[in-house]
Scaffold this active site. Structure first.
Site, PDB file in Angstrom:
ATOM      1  N   PRO A  28      39.843  49.267  42.406  1.00 63.79           N
ATOM      2  CA  PRO A  28      38.912  50.388  42.600  1.00 63.79           C
ATOM      3  C   PRO A  28      37.464  49.979  42.848  1.00 63.79           C
ATOM      4  CG  PRO A  28      39.269  50.067  40.275  1.00 63.79           C
ATOM      5  CD  PRO A  28      40.151  49.049  40.982  1.00 63.79           C
ATOM      6  N   GLY A  84      35.693  47.351  41.080  1.00 61.98           N
ATOM      7  CA  GLY A  84      34.983  46.699  39.975  1.00 61.98           C
ATOM      8  C   GLY A  84      34.578  45.274  40.304  1.00 61.98           C
ATOM      9  N   CYS A 103      46.790  40.616  36.724  1.00 56.28           N
ATOM     10  CA  CYS A 103      46.708  41.160  35.361  1.00 56.28           C
ATOM     11  C   CYS A 103      48.112  41.229  34.762  1.00 56.28           C
ATOM     12  CB  CYS A 103      46.034  42.529  35.351  1.00 56.28           C
ATOM     13  SG  CYS A 103      46.850  43.752  36.406  1.00 56.28           S
TER      14      CYS A 103
END
Length: 586
Positions: free
Chosen positions: A291, A293, A502
């Site tokens: 998004p 970041g 992640c």
């Protein structure tokens, strides 16, 4: 139900369920005790929120002062006191290394990170797990609301319970009632898959005949006040159903707080931007940027001087990046809609060799119809974006004329109801044009970040992991290798390529690093700064079909960073590998 059984039932003690083959795979990678610790940690949120300060607009000291004032006014200072003492005890009993000691939150709810280079990162403490008194009595169970697993995971991170997340509810719940909140986690289905197997709106009676009566034992996430009656909850399409005022985990919410000055971001994601080591004036590509970041973190480290290309294949996600960049006042970010598997624009006779981007010359207007208002308004507003974006065509007709000329299908009604419930999508609420790209020329970037789509098995809190199988995990790795093959072509010789995920899956982490080093002899692992994660995994795993998955070799493990969710750092599970690109002529 006796008192001891009640304490277990009305508690938060989830057990993460895995596919048996996947569990065996992870036990081989981590060892049984360590994997049990990881599984437990994944079911809990981090005990702190990590905030990246936008140093182009403010300072970390100023943000600390503002946040302290916000917390003081909200009256949530006491929420963090118990975890402060727990952390002090943990620091005494655990042999923390220097990085962990520098990361440890100081005696207060808000503090700056003490790791050199990360002083602009601010930590805000939360607390938990807390024991909640749900008011159980032998002759009377508390009123209860059963929420979906995804709703519960958001609540554990600090969110409220919204109407769409409620699956079942006790009878006779009225507005203002105190309710216990439990979770419906997916269960094995008859078709061999997983599902909830519950009809939304089911009545909970506190009896063994209730759906999920036994399955929700140990899955109570707190207590709240019903903002609607039972009938209202299942009749409404949006709004808060339960105001959570007594949570198992208490984490402050930063929704719409200091917009443009701070960004809530996991610590490993911030470290990833540092590992890339962007410099002023460079041309950098963030291949899977949504998004935004890491994109904005990179641009901030460059002092907004240079060029950061942010690409994503989703129109709405590209709009999210644009919105975030505007909020943070960053002007060096250019966004494109682009599939990472098609990131390389091949040279041909018609290609301008001096150009580093093969953009699609698409001057077609994007026509957006605003449909987020109620259908019965009878008004239609159509806005044209693109070359003629200054022209807005508004057609206002009376209800009578609209009824005569316009047929509203049931599909449109359902679509409008979803928008009322979930809010308008980015392309409905913001409008605007997203530039398409046909890809970029080889060797056209100084640095490339590939934060690859992955199984996300490092994200927390997580209450369910059974959907992943050995086959799906291996497919993730194949997909990532294809993206890496694109990324490595785009970095110039002498440049840097950073790969991150992640997930805790070695097949998407160490196995990808092994593939990169074995396939491209001009790549080499490079040290990362700052280094606060742990070493990578060394070894291999042989699957039942005979395929051997190779991980890192001795000596390479210290050149990557693996963030373990069960470590004292208390982060999400994450992996970072940094490659230096040598001469491609050899």
């Amino acid at each position: 139900m006796d008192a001891s059984t009640e304490r277990y039932s009305y508690s938060y003690n989830p057990v993460l369920r895995w596919n048996p083959q996947v569990e065996d795979y992870f036990i081989k990678a981590y060892g049984s005790p360590h994997f049990a610790q990881i599984s437990k940690a994944l079911t809990r949120p981090s005990c702190y929120s990590c905030i990246r300060v936008n140093t182009l607009k403010t300072t970390s000291d100023a943000v600390v002062e503002k946040l302290q004032e916000i917390i003081r006014k909200s009256g949530s200072e006491n929420d963090v006191e118990d975890i402060i003492s727990k952390e002090a005890e943990a620091s005494d009993s655990i042999g923390l290394d220097m990085a962990e000691k520098q990361l440890s939150l100081q005696n207060g709810s808000i503090s700056k990170c003490q790791i050199p280079g990360l002083e602009y990162v601010v930590f805000v403490k939360g607390s938990g797990p807390h024991a909640v008194d749900y008011g159980y009595a032998l002759d009377k169970a508390p009123k209860e609301v059963l929420v979906s697993r995804k709703c519960a995971e958001a609540v554990l991170r600090g969110a409220q319970i919204y109407v769409p997340g409620v699956m079942a509810c006790s009878s006779h719940v009225e507005e203002g009632d105190l309710v216990a909140v439990s979770v419906a986690v997916e269960q094995p289905a008859s078709d061999g898959g997983w599902g909830l197997g519950i009809t939304r709106g089911t009545v909970l009676q506190g009896l063994p005949t209730d759906p999920y009566y036994m399955e929700r034992n140990g899955l109570y996430i707190g207590q709240g006040t019903a903002m609607l009656s039972r009938a209202g909850i299942f009749r409404a399409s949006q709004g808060i159903a339960v105001d959570m005022n007594n949570r198992v985990f208490k984490l402050p919410s930063f929704h719409d707080v200091l917009e443009g000055e701070i960004f809530l971001q996991n610590l490993p994601s911030i470290v990833t931007a540092h590992a890339l080591d962007p410099q002023k004036g460079e041309r950098i590509l963030d291949m899977c940027a949504a998004p935004g970041g890491k994109t904005t973190a990179i641009a901030t480290l460059m002092k907004d001087e240079g060029e950061v290309i942010a690409a994503d294949r989703s129109h709405n996600k590209v709009m999210d990046i644009l919105k975030l960049a505007a909020e943070m006042g960053l002007t060096c970010i250019t966004t494109y809609k682009l599939d990472a598997l098609k990131a390389v624009c091949k040279r041909n006779g018609s290609t301008d060799m001096t150009s580093s981007c093969c953009n699609k010359d698409n001057n077609d207007a994007v026509i957006q119809r605003s449909e987020s208002r109620p259908l019965e308004s009878g008004g239609i507003s159509t806005t044209i974006f693109g070359p003629n974006s200054n022209k807005t065509c508004k057609e206002n007709v009376s209800n009578e004329k609209a009824n005569e000329r316009t047929y509203v299908s049931k599909a449109d009604i359902r679509k409008n109801m979803r928008r009322m419930r979930n809010g308008p999508g980015r392309n409905q609420s913001l409008g605007g044009r997203v530039e398409n790209s046909k890809g970029f020329l080889p060797n056209s970037f100084d640095r490339v970040l590939l934060d690859a789509p992955c199984s996300a098995l490092g994200l927390r809190p997580r209450l369910f992991a059974g959907e992943e199988t050995i086959e799906t995990l291996r497919n993730h790795g194949k997909y990532q290798r294809r993206m890496f093959d694109q990324a490595v072509q785009l970095v110039r010789p002498g440049g840097v390529l950073v790969y991150s995920t992640c997930t805790i899956n070695p097949g998407e982490n160490e196995a990808l690093a092994r593939y990169a080093l074995d396939t491209y002899n001009f790549l080499s692992l490079a040290p990362q700064h700052p280094r606060i994660g742990g070493p990578g995994l060394v070894g291999s795993f042989e699957f039942p079909d005979g395929y051997v998955e190779e991980w890192l070799r001795p000596g390479e493990e210290e050149l990557v960073q693996r963030f373990d969710p069960s470590s004292p750092l208390d982060t999400i599970g994450f992996f970072i590998a940094k490659f230096v690109v040598g001469s491609k002529d050899t």
